[in-house]
Scaffold this motif. Sequence first.
Motif, PDB file in Angstrom:
ATOM      1  N   ASP A 350       0.850  -1.199   0.000  1.00  0.00           N
ATOM      2  CA  ASP A 350       0.000   0.000   0.000  1.00  0.00           C
ATOM      3  C   ASP A 350       0.880   1.241   0.000  1.00  0.00           C
ATOM      4  OD1 ASP A 350      -1.861   2.005   0.390  1.00  0.00           O
ATOM      5  OD2 ASP A 350      -3.048   0.850   1.823  1.00  0.00           O
ATOM      6  N   GLU A 351       0.999   1.870  -1.164  1.00  0.00           N
ATOM      7  CA  GLU A 351       1.892   3.022  -1.306  1.00  0.00           C
ATOM      8  C   GLU A 351       1.455   4.207  -0.454  1.00  0.00           C
ATOM      9  OE1 GLU A 351       2.925   4.201  -5.252  1.00  0.00           O
ATOM     10  OE2 GLU A 351       2.942   2.154  -6.000  1.00  0.00           O
ATOM     11  N   ARG A 352       0.195   4.227  -0.029  1.00  0.00           N
ATOM     12  CA  ARG A 352      -0.274   5.348   0.792  1.00  0.00           C
ATOM     13  C   ARG A 352       0.440   5.423   2.130  1.00  0.00           C
ATOM     14  NH1 ARG A 352      -6.504   3.818   0.605  1.00  0.00           N
ATOM     15  NH2 ARG A 352      -5.502   1.770   0.778  1.00  0.00           N
ATOM     16  N   LEU A 353       1.099   4.322   2.521  1.00  0.00           N
ATOM     17  CA  LEU A 353       1.781   4.287   3.819  1.00  0.00           C
ATOM     18  C   LEU A 353       3.246   4.694   3.713  1.00  0.00           C
ATOM     19  CD1 LEU A 353       0.320   0.956   5.215  1.00  0.00           C
ATOM     20  CD2 LEU A 353      -0.548   3.277   5.497  1.00  0.00           C
ATOM     21  N   LEU A 571      -0.890 -14.491  -0.142  1.00  0.00           N
ATOM     22  CA  LEU A 571      -2.318 -14.211  -0.031  1.00  0.00           C
ATOM     23  C   LEU A 571      -2.760 -14.066   1.420  1.00  0.00           C
ATOM     24  CD1 LEU A 571      -3.783 -16.617  -2.754  1.00  0.00           C
ATOM     25  CD2 LEU A 571      -3.629 -14.125  -2.857  1.00  0.00           C
ATOM     26  N   LEU A 572      -2.039 -14.720   2.331  1.00  0.00           N
ATOM     27  CA  LEU A 572      -2.367 -14.581   3.750  1.00  0.00           C
ATOM     28  C   LEU A 572      -2.289 -13.125   4.201  1.00  0.00           C
ATOM     29  CD1 LEU A 572      -0.525 -17.634   5.340  1.00  0.00           C
ATOM     30  CD2 LEU A 572      -2.997 -17.261   5.253  1.00  0.00           C
ATOM     31  N   ASP A 573      -1.468 -12.341   3.498  1.00  0.00           N
ATOM     32  CA  ASP A 573      -1.303 -10.944   3.884  1.00  0.00           C
ATOM     33  C   ASP A 573      -2.634 -10.203   3.911  1.00  0.00           C
ATOM     34  OD1 ASP A 573       1.327 -11.637   3.812  1.00  0.00           O
ATOM     35  OD2 ASP A 573       1.848 -10.427   2.054  1.00  0.00           O
ATOM     36  N   THR A 574      -3.527 -10.557   2.971  1.00  0.00           N
ATOM     37  CA  THR A 574      -4.782  -9.814   2.879  1.00  0.00           C
ATOM     38  C   THR A 574      -5.613  -9.956   4.147  1.00  0.00           C
ATOM     39  OG1 THR A 574      -5.921 -11.677   1.832  1.00  0.00           O
ATOM     40  CG2 THR A 574      -4.850 -10.098   0.381  1.00  0.00           C
ATOM     41  N   LEU A 575      -5.478 -11.100   4.829  1.00  0.00           N
ATOM     42  CA  LEU A 575      -6.266 -11.317   6.042  1.00  0.00           C
ATOM     43  C   LEU A 575      -5.797 -10.445   7.189  1.00  0.00           C
ATOM     44  CD1 LEU A 575      -6.478 -15.214   5.961  1.00  0.00           C
ATOM     45  CD2 LEU A 575      -8.108 -13.553   5.045  1.00  0.00           C
ATOM     46  N   LEU A 576      -4.583  -9.930   7.098  1.00  0.00           N
ATOM     47  CA  LEU A 576      -4.013  -9.137   8.188  1.00  0.00           C
ATOM     48  C   LEU A 576      -4.142  -7.645   7.940  1.00  0.00           C
ATOM     49  CD1 LEU A 576      -0.827 -11.299   8.663  1.00  0.00           C
ATOM     50  CD2 LEU A 576      -2.917 -11.343  10.004  1.00  0.00           C
ATOM     51  N   ASP A 577      -4.721  -7.304   6.814  1.00  0.00           N
ATOM     52  CA  ASP A 577      -4.895  -5.895   6.486  1.00  0.00           C
ATOM     53  C   ASP A 577      -6.288  -5.482   6.924  1.00  0.00           C
ATOM     54  OD1 ASP A 577      -5.202  -3.414   5.432  1.00  0.00           O
ATOM     55  OD2 ASP A 577      -4.547  -3.928   3.411  1.00  0.00           O
ATOM     56  N   PRO A 578      -6.414  -4.716   8.026  1.00  0.00           N
ATOM     57  CA  PRO A 578      -7.752  -4.350   8.510  1.00  0.00           C
ATOM     58  C   PRO A 578      -8.553  -3.550   7.493  1.00  0.00           C
ATOM     59  CG  PRO A 578      -6.056  -3.825  10.140  1.00  0.00           C
ATOM     60  CD  PRO A 578      -5.347  -4.159   8.861  1.00  0.00           C
ATOM     61  N   LEU A 594      -7.264  -0.469  -7.058  1.00  0.00           N
ATOM     62  CA  LEU A 594      -6.791  -1.022  -8.335  1.00  0.00           C
ATOM     63  C   LEU A 594      -6.003   0.028  -9.107  1.00  0.00           C
ATOM     64  CD1 LEU A 594      -6.659  -3.230 -10.470  1.00  0.00           C
ATOM     65  CD2 LEU A 594      -8.871  -2.422 -11.331  1.00  0.00           C
ATOM     66  N   GLU A 595      -6.500   1.247  -9.116  1.00  0.00           N
ATOM     67  CA  GLU A 595      -5.799   2.312  -9.839  1.00  0.00           C
ATOM     68  C   GLU A 595      -4.406   2.536  -9.265  1.00  0.00           C
ATOM     69  OE1 GLU A 595      -6.435   7.043 -11.046  1.00  0.00           O
ATOM     70  OE2 GLU A 595      -7.865   6.028  -9.746  1.00  0.00           O
ATOM     71  N   LEU A 596      -4.315   2.547  -7.926  1.00  0.00           N
ATOM     72  CA  LEU A 596      -3.013   2.729  -7.282  1.00  0.00           C
ATOM     73  C   LEU A 596      -2.054   1.598  -7.633  1.00  0.00           C
ATOM     74  CD1 LEU A 596      -4.034   3.907  -3.697  1.00  0.00           C
ATOM     75  CD2 LEU A 596      -2.637   5.193  -5.310  1.00  0.00           C
ATOM     76  N   ARG A 597      -2.567   0.378  -7.685  1.00  0.00           N
ATOM     77  CA  ARG A 597      -1.717  -0.775  -7.971  1.00  0.00           C
ATOM     78  C   ARG A 597      -1.238  -0.760  -9.416  1.00  0.00           C
ATOM     79  NH1 ARG A 597      -2.865  -5.091  -4.113  1.00  0.00           N
ATOM     80  NH2 ARG A 597      -1.684  -6.503  -5.462  1.00  0.00           N
ATOM     81  N   LEU A 598      -2.126  -0.441 -10.353  1.00  0.00           N
ATOM     82  CA  LEU A 598      -1.757  -0.516 -11.770  1.00  0.00           C
ATOM     83  C   LEU A 598      -0.881   0.654 -12.211  1.00  0.00           C
ATOM     84  CD1 LEU A 598      -5.002  -1.800 -13.548  1.00  0.00           C
ATOM     85  CD2 LEU A 598      -3.045  -3.095 -12.707  1.00  0.00           C
ATOM     86  N   LYS A 599      -1.029   1.792 -11.568  1.00  0.00           N
ATOM     87  CA  LYS A 599      -0.276   2.959 -12.036  1.00  0.00           C
ATOM     88  C   LYS A 599       1.220   2.865 -11.723  1.00  0.00           C
ATOM     89  CE  LYS A 599      -0.591   6.254  -8.190  1.00  0.00           C
ATOM     90  NZ  LYS A 599      -1.102   7.580  -7.773  1.00  0.00           N
ATOM     91  N   ARG A 600       1.602   1.853 -10.927  1.00  0.00           N
ATOM     92  CA  ARG A 600       3.031   1.656 -10.663  1.00  0.00           C
ATOM     93  C   ARG A 600       3.761   1.181 -11.915  1.00  0.00           C
ATOM     94  NH1 ARG A 600       2.550  -2.430  -5.512  1.00  0.00           N
ATOM     95  NH2 ARG A 600       1.173  -1.202  -4.180  1.00  0.00           N
ATOM     96  N   PHE A 601       3.015   0.671 -12.889  1.00  0.00           N
ATOM     97  CA  PHE A 601       3.644   0.011 -14.035  1.00  0.00           C
ATOM     98  C   PHE A 601       3.334   0.779 -15.324  1.00  0.00           C
ATOM     99  CE2 PHE A 601       2.703  -3.082 -10.778  1.00  0.00           C
ATOM    100  CZ  PHE A 601       3.909  -3.751 -10.648  1.00  0.00           C
ATOM    101  N   ASP A 602       4.362   0.975 -16.127  1.00  0.00           N
ATOM    102  CA  ASP A 602       4.183   1.618 -17.424  1.00  0.00           C
ATOM    103  C   ASP A 602       3.958   0.602 -18.532  1.00  0.00           C
ATOM    104  OD1 ASP A 602       4.566   4.167 -16.322  1.00  0.00           O
ATOM    105  OD2 ASP A 602       6.749   3.949 -16.463  1.00  0.00           O
ATOM    106  N   ASP A 603       4.406  -0.624 -18.322  1.00  0.00           N
ATOM    107  CA  ASP A 603       4.314  -1.646 -19.368  1.00  0.00           C
ATOM    108  C   ASP A 603       3.092  -2.528 -19.167  1.00  0.00           C
ATOM    109  OD1 ASP A 603       5.769  -2.577 -16.991  1.00  0.00           O
ATOM    110  OD2 ASP A 603       5.845  -4.489 -18.068  1.00  0.00           O
TER     111      ASP A 603
END
Length: 963
Positions: A350-353, A571-578, A594-603
């Motif tokens: 999560d880049e917001r952190l 995938l276990l990580d998702t269970l620990l993200d409140p 989704l937008e935050l995740r995809l915008k990291r990539f140009d290709d």
Amino acid sequence: MPLSSQDRLLFPLPAPTAKIPAALWKEMLGPEPPLPAAELADHPLARAMAHAWKYSPYLKRLIRDDATRIARLLTEGPEAVVSAALAAVTSLNVDEMSTDDVMAALRHAKAAAALATALADIAALWPLEDVTGALADLAAAAANTALRAACRDVTGTTDPTGFTVLALGKLGSRELNYSSDIDLILLFDPGKLARGRRNEDPQTTAVKIAQRLVSCLSSRTAEGYVFRVDLRLRPDPDVTPLALPVQGAEAYYQSSALPWERSAFVRARPVAGDMALGGAFLADIRPFIWRRSLDYTVVRDIRDMSVHIREHFDQTEIDLYGYDVKRGRGGIREVEFFVQIHQMIHGGRDERLRLRPTLAALKALVETGKVSPKEADTLERAYRFQRAIEHRLQMVDDAQTHSIPDDEETVADFARFCGYRSERDLAAALKRHGNGVAKLYDQLVEPVASETRKVPLEAQALAGWLASRDLPPTDGVPVIEKWRSGRYRAMRSDRARALLEETLPAIAEALARTHDPRAALMRFDDFLSGLPAGVQIFSLFQSNPALLTLLAKVLTVAPPIADALRRTPELLDTLLDPGAAITLSDPTLLAESLELRLKRFDDLEGKLDEARRWVAENQFLIGVGLLERSITPENARAAYSRLADLIVPALADAAQEAFSRRHGRVPGADLIILALGRFGSANLTAGSDLDLVFLYTGEHDTPSDGPSSLTAAHYFNRLAQRVITALSAQTAAGGLYEVDTRLRPSGQQGLLAVTVESFLAYERKEAWTWEHMALTPARVVHGPEDAAARLLEGIKEVVCQPRDATKLRKDVLEMRAEMDTHRPASSPWDVKRRRGGLIDLEFIAQYLALREAAEGRLPPLGSPATILGRLTETDLLPQDVAQSLASAYDCLSAAQTVLRVGFDSPPQTADINAGMAATLSRCLGKTSLRNAEAALSKTCDAVIASWKTVFGAPRPPQREGKA
């Protein structure tokens, strides 16, 4: 006037309010003060100045030193003085000044800024962020000017290209304390750095620049010093030179760095010299700082560091005398560690952190659900208070101290300097804030394992230990011995095996609590066998014991989820993200994630991989939520559908962007994607495929405007294939969706993409009845709104056209009989195909929609659930029949949703494990699988009975021996 709650938060130490004797004004400001006595009496800076004069020898000296500076402070304010000091530093003409003159100018500017920030702090005019930010900005500017002077002395040019200064710690986060060192790492690029005057090698040149830089800032002269410089955070400081080649530093951080160095780099930024070089370096080591998977090893490492600090300072309790507000129990460092632990655990995902300032990061942790608002309030109030105390300690003598004095007289004076009437009041505040921090911090880093819970090593004793925990010794002993032997890749390191031993009691307890402990043990073994490493996963279990219980349940109840976990344990990580569940349930937050995740990539390749990871994480969260009953089957289907609603247009846009680089765009034409089937109904389950029809607006022969031009027909057919590939291809991150395009005009024989006009013309004149049935759940999931609205209006006209009721009935019954012949039900739990199942319900809904839409008695477009629900509001069927159909659809859909989480294909009753049996039974409101199966049959029988009411003929049987 009493302070507001917000003021008490921002200004934890009260501003001085005591009346100042006239004699003191003259002593401080001379016989002709810059303001009249009446104005001085109420001036907050003047009162702060008198307060500092009494309790701070250092500030008293600064007040005496420069009457002009004092006049400007009182008449223009601290902002003007700090701005002038900063401007003086940045505008120094280093080329025409001696090094001594540069050093004197920097020290003069520092003195002005130090006095202004101190008085603004004491007077409660500036909150913590402004005080620390002003000091940090001055330090960064001073470092840049000192570097230019150093470069001139060594290379003959002030251009620092090829030499960068990275700030870590509080300078990196713009949180510099009043008398702080500045933590720097100096890097250089041998290919870009200017040659020294004696034509030395780049390493020698860089070290000389570093030495002069440090001297310019740190050396004490008659004017004092600017900032003490600490270079010990560089790799192996005892043996490495002061400045390091950037390539060597990158290799170190990517391969050999220690966990605490990750923590240091959370706040790193370039502050001087070649900023592009510094930025590129930090970008290159980003994977070292921000790891994609949740890394709970950091909890153990920082916990160990905390214990060492507490033991070193002998401060397991908070006592006023000698208390270290930075490193003591519940002090500043523990607030920072608390925030950084969460950042390092979650920031890779999560880049917001990824924020440098402590309080800004704490706010982001609250906004993303990682920390509760109550916890954050406790930490923020303590942090502001402790930083204020730290500043007062350092203002006394400009000493780099963080400790309350030991003797009573000095502490009494210091308490009054902080605005308290007595040291008892100061002690109470320190304890209140410190204990609040310590409690939260201890809860975060508290060890899980204890020496009294060790697992026996010998096989015989181990067998007894397993038996006492209701685990089968015959299977358990060889499995655990295999783990201990290091045979699995995840178990090869000493640390992984040590963590395994500490975690084994919790693992055993979790496995024993499942419906089938032996199956749980074997599936857990299967899970471990596929892990690439063990340290992180066992640290994860240590920090989150409840996760083991959930994992054991998932492994035994839902084999498809277990297989996904074995392939991707992250995938276990998702269970620990409140915040993950909140994001999943909120369409706006989900789209943003989704937008935050995809915008990291140009290709395109990067976007495809990230899209698959994003969908897999959220689908995993939905599946586990179903098993845990935190998500209802209805909400699960809506959530699965939301994921596809977001992914399809996102990847269509990404595919078109890549496609257009060569072929451009077709002027006046747009791609439209129509969803049919369960996707059109927004009723997806785990493993559902996507029924898609690709259309485009405009004319089929319009050429595209790219270097390799295509006609619209070729362009959109090739683009459609690219979109299908983007959605369905297996990449390094796995698969996504199966795409079914057989509902397009002319089926598999037709073009993959046709114009909207061609599609509607086909549906009006050539389509079969079953194709019109397939249109009833149609939705546009990608394309311009105006074109989508026109398309749906055209589809409504097709569905609503007048029909021969006899022919419609005949066509529908023949189509259902054809499906019975070619794809009959495979088990009683094939709730989709069995007699009275979901397909029968869909046929009823779609048949009635086509028959009644022209009269407006049923909606022409909508999911089967919508149509059946509306049916209860009409007199088309007896009310008990209409209600029975709507209830049956809800019941069968719920069972299908749960079954698809646990099985890739409909199971036989004997294949349903105990855990899934309990889940299915609860879903159908029954206490046993036998009763659930009977209830399912009763529901299907009701649908079969209703079939005769709707069609006037009995529902024909399926093949003998099938459901």
